[in-house]
Design a protein around this motif. Sequence first.
Motif, PDB file in Angstrom:
ATOM      1  N   CYS A  56       0.586  -1.182  -0.081  1.00 22.76           N
ATOM      2  CA  CYS A  56      -0.234   0.416   0.399  1.00 22.76           C
ATOM      3  C   CYS A  56       0.516   0.980  -0.051  1.00 22.76           C
ATOM      4  O   CYS A  56       0.465   2.625  -0.107  1.00 22.76           O
ATOM      5  N   ARG A  57       1.940   1.059   0.794  1.00 18.82           N
ATOM      6  CA  ARG A  57       2.675   2.407   0.592  1.00 18.82           C
ATOM      7  C   ARG A  57       3.795   2.465  -1.226  1.00 18.82           C
ATOM      8  O   ARG A  57       4.137   3.904  -1.002  1.00 18.82           O
ATOM      9  N   VAL A  58       3.619   2.016  -2.049  1.00 19.79           N
ATOM     10  CA  VAL A  58       4.241   2.050  -2.621  1.00 19.79           C
ATOM     11  C   VAL A  58       3.669   2.077  -4.513  1.00 19.79           C
ATOM     12  O   VAL A  58       3.815   2.218  -5.269  1.00 19.79           O
ATOM     13  N   ARG A  59       2.567   1.423  -4.052  1.00 14.46           N
ATOM     14  CA  ARG A  59       2.142   1.120  -4.962  1.00 14.46           C
ATOM     15  C   ARG A  59       1.096   2.255  -6.280  1.00 14.46           C
ATOM     16  O   ARG A  59       0.684   1.971  -7.235  1.00 14.46           O
ATOM     17  N   HIS A  60       0.968   3.432  -5.498  1.00 11.82           N
ATOM     18  CA  HIS A  60       0.707   4.396  -6.357  1.00 11.82           C
ATOM     19  C   HIS A  60       1.727   5.075  -7.028  1.00 11.82           C
ATOM     20  O   HIS A  60       1.420   6.063  -7.421  1.00 11.82           O
ATOM     21  N   SER A  61       3.037   4.352  -6.740  1.00 11.05           N
ATOM     22  CA  SER A  61       4.409   5.211  -7.624  1.00 11.05           C
ATOM     23  C   SER A  61       4.352   4.562  -8.782  1.00 11.05           C
ATOM     24  O   SER A  61       3.432   4.056  -9.056  1.00 11.05           O
ATOM     25  N   PRO A  62       4.913   6.032  -9.105  1.00 10.20           N
ATOM     26  CA  PRO A  62       4.820   5.993 -11.508  1.00 10.20           C
ATOM     27  C   PRO A  62       5.725   3.509 -11.031  1.00 10.20           C
ATOM     28  O   PRO A  62       5.676   3.464 -11.864  1.00 10.20           O
ATOM     29  N   ALA A  63       6.596   3.622 -10.664  1.00  5.65           N
ATOM     30  CA  ALA A  63       6.950   2.608 -10.307  1.00  5.65           C
ATOM     31  C   ALA A  63       7.841   2.456  -9.372  1.00  5.65           C
ATOM     32  O   ALA A  63       8.393   3.309  -8.342  1.00  5.65           O
ATOM     33  N   TYR A  64       7.538   0.593  -9.007  1.00  9.39           N
ATOM     34  CA  TYR A  64       7.604   0.358  -7.155  1.00  9.39           C
ATOM     35  C   TYR A  64       8.251  -0.938  -6.943  1.00  9.39           C
ATOM     36  O   TYR A  64       7.987  -2.103  -8.375  1.00  9.39           O
ATOM     37  N   LEU A  65       8.876  -1.767  -6.214  1.00  8.25           N
ATOM     38  CA  LEU A  65       8.979  -3.175  -6.219  1.00  8.25           C
ATOM     39  C   LEU A  65       8.870  -3.649  -4.534  1.00  8.25           C
ATOM     40  O   LEU A  65       9.315  -2.395  -3.762  1.00  8.25           O
ATOM     41  N   MET A  66       9.051  -4.710  -4.808  1.00 10.95           N
ATOM     42  CA  MET A  66       9.233  -5.440  -3.100  1.00 10.95           C
ATOM     43  C   MET A  66       9.766  -6.377  -2.882  1.00 10.95           C
ATOM     44  O   MET A  66      10.003  -7.107  -3.783  1.00 10.95           O
ATOM     45  N   LEU A  67      10.996  -6.607  -2.489  1.00 14.32           N
ATOM     46  CA  LEU A  67      11.568  -7.854  -1.728  1.00 14.32           C
ATOM     47  C   LEU A  67      11.133  -8.561  -0.583  1.00 14.32           C
ATOM     48  O   LEU A  67      10.888  -7.632   0.329  1.00 14.32           O
ATOM     49  N   VAL A  68      11.185  -9.944  -0.437  1.00 13.20           N
ATOM     50  CA  VAL A  68      11.419 -10.966   0.816  1.00 13.20           C
ATOM     51  C   VAL A  68      12.652 -10.880   0.513  1.00 13.20           C
ATOM     52  O   VAL A  68      13.655 -11.634  -0.525  1.00 13.20           O
ATOM     53  N   ALA A  69      13.176 -11.482   1.905  1.00  9.74           N
ATOM     54  CA  ALA A  69      14.570 -12.518   2.376  1.00  9.74           C
ATOM     55  C   ALA A  69      14.179 -13.788   2.914  1.00  9.74           C
ATOM     56  O   ALA A  69      13.064 -13.787   3.482  1.00  9.74           O
ATOM     57  N   GLU A  70      13.825 -14.649   2.536  1.00 10.73           N
ATOM     58  CA  GLU A  70      13.340 -16.211   2.506  1.00 10.73           C
ATOM     59  C   GLU A  70      14.240 -17.390   3.350  1.00 10.73           C
ATOM     60  O   GLU A  70      15.171 -17.277   1.983  1.00 10.73           O
ATOM     61  N   ALA A  71      13.720 -17.534   4.306  1.00 10.01           N
ATOM     62  CA  ALA A  71      14.978 -18.550   5.029  1.00 10.01           C
ATOM     63  C   ALA A  71      14.898 -20.062   4.371  1.00 10.01           C
ATOM     64  O   ALA A  71      13.917 -20.983   5.059  1.00 10.01           O
ATOM     65  N   GLY A  82      12.787 -11.315   5.919  1.00 14.49           N
ATOM     66  CA  GLY A  82      13.072  -9.826   5.975  1.00 14.49           C
ATOM     67  C   GLY A  82      12.285  -8.451   5.291  1.00 14.49           C
ATOM     68  O   GLY A  82      12.097 -10.147   3.891  1.00 14.49           O
ATOM     69  N   VAL A  83      12.203  -8.589   4.906  1.00 11.45           N
ATOM     70  CA  VAL A  83      11.119  -7.341   3.979  1.00 11.45           C
ATOM     71  C   VAL A  83      11.767  -6.095   3.593  1.00 11.45           C
ATOM     72  O   VAL A  83      12.668  -5.327   4.242  1.00 11.45           O
ATOM     73  N   VAL A  84      11.885  -4.628   2.378  1.00 13.70           N
ATOM     74  CA  VAL A  84      12.119  -3.966   1.718  1.00 13.70           C
ATOM     75  C   VAL A  84      11.147  -3.337   0.913  1.00 13.70           C
ATOM     76  O   VAL A  84      11.255  -4.516  -0.404  1.00 13.70           O
ATOM     77  N   ARG A  85      10.806  -2.188   0.761  1.00  9.53           N
ATOM     78  CA  ARG A  85      10.196  -1.685  -0.292  1.00  9.53           C
ATOM     79  C   ARG A  85      10.788  -0.591  -1.247  1.00  9.53           C
ATOM     80  O   ARG A  85      11.547  -0.135  -0.394  1.00  9.53           O
ATOM     81  N   GLY A  86      10.451  -0.258  -2.178  1.00 12.21           N
ATOM     82  CA  GLY A  86      11.331   1.021  -2.816  1.00 12.21           C
ATOM     83  C   GLY A  86      10.266   1.078  -4.361  1.00 12.21           C
ATOM     84  O   GLY A  86       9.131   0.333  -4.805  1.00 12.21           O
ATOM     85  N   CYS A  87      10.552   2.398  -4.261  1.00 13.73           N
ATOM     86  CA  CYS A  87       9.577   3.423  -5.179  1.00 13.73           C
ATOM     87  C   CYS A  87      10.709   3.836  -6.133  1.00 13.73           C
ATOM     88  O   CYS A  87      11.322   4.652  -5.481  1.00 13.73           O
ATOM     89  N   TYR A 104      13.117   5.510  -3.411  1.00 19.17           N
ATOM     90  CA  TYR A 104      13.042   5.406  -2.056  1.00 19.17           C
ATOM     91  C   TYR A 104      12.693   4.289  -1.561  1.00 19.17           C
ATOM     92  O   TYR A 104      11.540   3.540  -2.097  1.00 19.17           O
ATOM     93  N   LEU A 105      14.013   4.651  -0.626  1.00 20.98           N
ATOM     94  CA  LEU A 105      13.078   3.213   0.486  1.00 20.98           C
ATOM     95  C   LEU A 105      12.562   2.920   1.830  1.00 20.98           C
ATOM     96  O   LEU A 105      12.701   3.788   2.430  1.00 20.98           O
ATOM     97  N   LEU A 106      11.544   1.888   1.792  1.00 22.15           N
ATOM     98  CA  LEU A 106      10.657   2.130   2.422  1.00 22.15           C
ATOM     99  C   LEU A 106      10.073   0.746   3.249  1.00 22.15           C
ATOM    100  O   LEU A 106      10.726  -0.691   2.880  1.00 22.15           O
ATOM    101  N   GLY A 107      10.419   1.095   4.155  1.00 23.95           N
ATOM    102  CA  GLY A 107       9.622  -0.447   5.176  1.00 23.95           C
ATOM    103  C   GLY A 107      10.989  -1.492   5.634  1.00 23.95           C
ATOM    104  O   GLY A 107      10.311  -2.605   5.021  1.00 23.95           O
ATOM    105  N   LEU A 108      11.966  -1.078   5.178  1.00 24.88           N
ATOM    106  CA  LEU A 108      13.002  -2.262   5.956  1.00 24.88           C
ATOM    107  C   LEU A 108      13.211  -2.756   7.284  1.00 24.88           C
ATOM    108  O   LEU A 108      12.795  -2.703   8.042  1.00 24.88           O
ATOM    109  N   ARG A 109      12.725  -4.385   7.422  1.00 20.03           N
ATOM    110  CA  ARG A 109      12.404  -5.149   8.211  1.00 20.03           C
ATOM    111  C   ARG A 109      12.795  -6.347   8.056  1.00 20.03           C
ATOM    112  O   ARG A 109      13.468  -6.971   7.405  1.00 20.03           O
ATOM    113  N   VAL A 110      13.971  -5.983   9.311  1.00 26.20           N
ATOM    114  CA  VAL A 110      14.363  -8.086   9.536  1.00 26.20           C
ATOM    115  C   VAL A 110      13.877  -8.846  10.350  1.00 26.20           C
ATOM    116  O   VAL A 110      14.196  -8.091  11.606  1.00 26.20           O
TER     117      VAL A 110
END
Length: 270
Positions: A56-71, A82-87, A104-110
């Motif tokens: 929700c915090r990035v989907r209204h930007s012209p370009a966005y991506l969300m990555l996850v770290a999976e163990a 872990g997660v991080v969002r970018g737009c 913009y980097l948003l919501g980096l969590r580990v």
Amino acid sequence: MVVACLPEDGGEVVLVREFDGGRDRPGVEQVERACEVGPSGGKLCLFTDLLGDPLCRVRHSPAYLMLVAEAVGGPLGTEIVGVVRGCVKTVACGRSQLFSKVAYLLGLRVSPRHRRRGIGRKLVERMEEWFREMGAEYAYVATDRDNEPSVRLFTGACGYAKFRTPSVLVHPVFGHDLAPSRRAAVVRLDAREAELLYRRRLGSVEFFPRDIDAVGACEPLRAGVPHWPRLGADDLWCIKRLADGYGDGALGDWSKAPPGTSIFVDPREF
């Protein structure tokens, strides 16, 4: 899909890949909950409720991506750690009326159990690769000035520089020190009217998005906003230049430019 492997730890391998909404939502929500901390020592903590939509915090930007770290291969099987969002968008660089393509980097969590293994840094690095692919000239991130681990990660390991220090002013809903004037009226604006108002009043402010129509300490409005200083919060915005050359013309390197009186915080990110 974006994939990266981190060193094994007791047979566990961590992969960094693109978020899959069909299967990753529960794991992402679990990481978000594990990383939430309550207020301590009277300090304000602000939380963003994602309302079940991790994008929700990035989907209204012209370009966005969300990555996850999976163990994979650990004692708990496969889990999101872990997660991080970018737009990426084009924003104003200040009163010069120049614009730059900024990420913009948003919501980096580990998750707490997987910290100090380089997962946060790897998430940032993979996201920066995508930023460069999208043509971004700068990347920036906002964090709490007192969050020492986060500040160390970005200004140390990831090569960001301290850039701006905006203040968040909080007015409790039960504190009504200023009574509204009886002559005041609430007027509903349509989208076009709101866009023109934003552009006319804030178009030259740093980080004002060029596509606003798609949906600081010296700030002159600061003194007029009723708030409780005890509940205020101070952000630290860090910036990093991603482009090798300089496409900013007369601006030069924006990361070294003196601050203006205000910073525009895009409401689409909240």
